[in-house]
Design a protein around this motif. Structure first.
Motif, mmCIF file in Angstrom:
data_model
loop_
_atom_site.group_PDB
_atom_site.id
_atom_site.type_symbol
_atom_site.label_atom_id
_atom_site.label_comp_id
_atom_site.label_asym_id
_atom_site.label_seq_id
_atom_site.Cartn_x
_atom_site.Cartn_y
_atom_site.Cartn_z
ATOM 1 N N ALA A 156 0.830 -1.209 0.000
ATOM 2 C CA ALA A 156 0.000 0.000 0.000
ATOM 3 C C ALA A 156 0.861 1.254 0.000
ATOM 4 N N ASP A 157 1.998 1.211 0.685
ATOM 5 C CA ASP A 157 2.892 2.373 0.716
ATOM 6 C C ASP A 157 3.436 2.677 -0.673
ATOM 7 N N GLN A 158 3.812 1.633 -1.418
ATOM 8 C CA GLN A 158 4.304 1.842 -2.782
ATOM 9 C C GLN A 158 3.200 2.396 -3.673
ATOM 10 N N ALA A 159 2.003 1.848 -3.526
ATOM 11 C CA ALA A 159 0.874 2.309 -4.334
ATOM 12 C C ALA A 159 0.511 3.750 -4.006
ATOM 13 N N LYS A 160 0.560 4.102 -2.728
ATOM 14 C CA LYS A 160 0.227 5.469 -2.330
ATOM 15 C C LYS A 160 1.245 6.459 -2.869
ATOM 16 N N ALA A 161 2.526 6.114 -2.765
ATOM 17 C CA ALA A 161 3.565 6.996 -3.286
ATOM 18 C C ALA A 161 3.404 7.185 -4.789
ATOM 19 N N THR A 162 3.060 6.114 -5.492
ATOM 20 C CA THR A 162 2.844 6.200 -6.938
ATOM 21 C C THR A 162 1.635 7.058 -7.260
ATOM 22 N N ALA A 163 0.572 6.896 -6.490
ATOM 23 C CA ALA A 163 -0.634 7.695 -6.704
ATOM 24 C C ALA A 163 -0.355 9.172 -6.491
ATOM 25 N N GLN A 164 0.375 9.503 -5.440
ATOM 26 C CA GLN A 164 0.704 10.901 -5.170
ATOM 27 C C GLN A 164 1.577 11.486 -6.272
ATOM 28 N N GLN A 165 2.548 10.702 -6.710
ATOM 29 C CA GLN A 165 3.418 11.171 -7.789
ATOM 30 C C GLN A 165 2.625 11.397 -9.068
ATOM 31 N N LEU A 166 1.695 10.494 -9.351
ATOM 32 C CA LEU A 166 0.858 10.631 -10.542
ATOM 33 C C LEU A 166 0.037 11.912 -10.483
ATOM 34 N N MET A 167 -0.568 12.189 -9.352
ATOM 35 C CA MET A 167 -1.392 13.384 -9.205
ATOM 36 C C MET A 167 -0.572 14.647 -9.418
ATOM 37 N N VAL A 168 0.598 14.705 -8.794
ATOM 38 C CA VAL A 168 1.459 15.879 -8.937
ATOM 39 C C VAL A 168 1.926 16.025 -10.384
ATOM 40 N N GLU A 169 2.311 14.920 -11.002
ATOM 41 C CA GLU A 169 2.791 14.968 -12.383
ATOM 42 C C GLU A 169 1.706 15.416 -13.344
ATOM 43 N N ARG A 170 0.474 14.962 -13.142
ATOM 44 C CA ARG A 170 -0.611 15.352 -14.036
ATOM 45 C C ARG A 170 -0.880 16.866 -13.933
ATOM 46 N N TYR A 171 -0.908 17.383 -12.717
ATOM 47 C CA TYR A 171 -1.128 18.825 -12.550
ATOM 48 C C TYR A 171 0.071 19.622 -13.048
ATOM 49 N N GLY A 172 1.273 19.106 -12.810
ATOM 50 C CA GLY A 172 2.474 19.795 -13.289
ATOM 51 C C GLY A 172 2.536 19.835 -14.801
ATOM 52 N N SER A 173 2.158 18.730 -15.435
ATOM 53 C CA SER A 173 2.154 18.670 -16.896
ATOM 54 C C SER A 173 1.136 19.642 -17.487
ATOM 55 N N ALA A 175 0.009 22.391 -16.051
ATOM 56 C CA ALA A 175 0.503 23.749 -15.818
ATOM 57 C C ALA A 175 1.517 24.136 -16.884
ATOM 58 N N ALA A 176 2.439 23.244 -17.176
ATOM 59 C CA ALA A 176 3.472 23.532 -18.170
ATOM 60 C C ALA A 176 2.872 23.749 -19.545
ATOM 61 N N MET A 197 0.755 27.124 -8.708
ATOM 62 C CA MET A 197 0.735 27.212 -10.164
ATOM 63 C C MET A 197 0.655 28.690 -10.538
ATOM 64 N N GLN A 198 1.731 29.221 -11.155
ATOM 65 C CA GLN A 198 1.789 30.649 -11.439
ATOM 66 C C GLN A 198 2.121 30.921 -12.905
ATOM 67 N N ARG A 199 1.457 31.929 -13.439
ATOM 68 C CA ARG A 199 1.656 32.280 -14.848
ATOM 69 C C ARG A 199 3.038 32.879 -15.047
ATOM 70 N N LYS A 200 3.739 32.407 -16.071
ATOM 71 C CA LYS A 200 5.052 32.967 -16.407
ATOM 72 C C LYS A 200 4.866 34.280 -17.137
ATOM 73 N N THR A 201 5.863 35.149 -17.050
ATOM 74 C CA THR A 201 5.735 36.511 -17.588
ATOM 75 C C THR A 201 5.479 36.533 -19.085
ATOM 76 N N ASP A 202 5.996 35.551 -19.823
ATOM 77 C CA ASP A 202 5.834 35.558 -21.273
ATOM 78 C C ASP A 202 4.663 34.711 -21.744
ATOM 79 N N THR A 203 3.806 34.273 -20.828
ATOM 80 C CA THR A 203 2.669 33.427 -21.183
ATOM 81 C C THR A 203 1.496 34.268 -21.671
ATOM 82 N N ASP A 204 0.940 33.881 -22.789
ATOM 83 C CA ASP A 204 -0.212 34.570 -23.369
ATOM 84 C C ASP A 204 -1.478 33.778 -23.043
#
Length: 354
Positions: A156-173, A175-176, A197-204
């Protein structure tokens, strides 16, 4: 007479204030963004509506969930072929401990054989008990197979760590993709965590009616479990053998606040509270999910079969899953998610908003 004139003057002042206030509100792009009209089309794949209904079952009433399970059972052979797994082999989905008698199959009328029929029957009963009465307004779900990205998830610990990483990666992707940075700001070693999550200065962002410059993302801590009693139904709904899933209802909640309240250092302010299990929360404008930009971000985040987000707080009431936004109106019907919300085209409406 003086009193009468006072009331007339007060009424006129209030009226003018309301007019000015309404005018300002109507021309406000934020207001226009959250009140935009959406278009939808009928979902022709009824089985798909059952799959989404089961994964978002916390939003449905118990009887509707039971019918959804029965419908998935009836279509199990086809779903198994499409998902590339053998639902007639109990060992294949680790449901041997759930086997009942042929009576369950008779009640389901599935024609699949007693083993799988019984497992689906138990799954429906289990979820009816675990998921409440359908009054929940949001649901966040993560489902994982036994092996993810080449890594075995044996605990369960491995699955939880993977789930958390997936959530962060999806939101990070996401945002980018839209030109925003995405960084952890508080409690970065484990959930609960605050990301920003913050807008970069050159983002339109001109293609959107309204896009916030700054959004705080609060990932709540959660439990991940082996769905022993619902594994067969979960697997039929997800299209792969579900070995792990977040606990039922809205256990893996995610809160998004645009223009978050900050402290003296400019960091997202951590606010003590007894209303959250973590003992703290964040504050800000919580209408991000209602904006056209928020919708676009969520569409990108949930372009995956491993995560689902559903909400009845907005209109339309929807579930984001695997790249599609499914709409429902009534939560008392098995095929509740019978419409697909089409992507919004801000450029067209942005012109009319000015």
């Amino acid at each position: 007479m003086k009193l009468s004139n006072f009331y007339r003057l007060s009424t006129l002042t209030v009226g003018l204030s309301l007019l000015v206030g309404c005018s300002t509100l109507i021309t406000n792009p934020h207001y226009h963004s959250i009140t935009r009209s959406t278009k939808s089309e009928r979902l022709t794949d009824e089985v798909r509506s059952y799959q989404v209904g089961w994964l978002a079952q916390a939003l449905l009433e118990p009887q509707a969930r039971n019918v959804v399970a029965r419908k998935l059972a009836e279509n199990a052979p086809e779903l198994a072929v499409a998902g590339g797994f053998n639902m007639t082999d109990a060992a294949d989905v680790s449901i041997a401990a759930q086997m009942m008698t042929d009576l369950a199959t008779g009640q389901l009328g599935s024609g699949m054989g007693s083993n799988v029929g019984a497992a689906v029957f138990i799954g429906a009963s289990a979820l009816s008990w675990l998921s409440g009465d359908g009054s929940l307004k949001t649901t966040n779900v993560v489902l994982l197979p036994a092996e993810f990205d080449g890594q075995r998830l044996d605990t369960a610990d491995q699955a939880k760590a993977t789930a958390q990483q997936l959530m962060v990666e999806r939101y990070g992707s996401a945002a980018a993709q839209f030109g925003y940075s995405f960084k952890c700001e508080y409690s970065c070693d484990a959930f609960p965590s605050i990301y920003r999550m913050q807008r970069k200065t050159d983002t339109d962002t001109s293609r959107f009616i309204y896009a916030a410059d700054d959004i705080a993302v609060y990932f709540v801590d959660f439990e991940i479990v082996t769905p022993e009693k619902t594994q067969a139904v979960d697997s039929l709904a997800a299209g792969f053998n579900v070995e792990w899933r977040t606990h039922f209802n809205n256990d893996a909640a995610i809160y998004l606040m645009q223009s978050p309240t900050t402290d003296e250092q400019g960091q997202v302010k951590v606010i003590p509270t007894e209303n959250m299990d973590a003992g703290w929360t964040i504050a800000g404008d919580n209408s991000f999910l209602k904006t056209d930009f928020g919708d676009a971000v969520l569409r990108e985040v949930y372009t995956t079969p491993y995560m689902l987000y559903g909400t009845a707080n907005n209109y339309p009431r929807v579930a984001y899953y695997d790249g599609v936004v499914y709409q429902y109106v009534l939560n008392s019907t098995a095929n509740a998610f019978n419409k697909v919300v089409l992507p919004f085209h801000p450029v067209e409406s942005a012109h009319t908003a000015k």
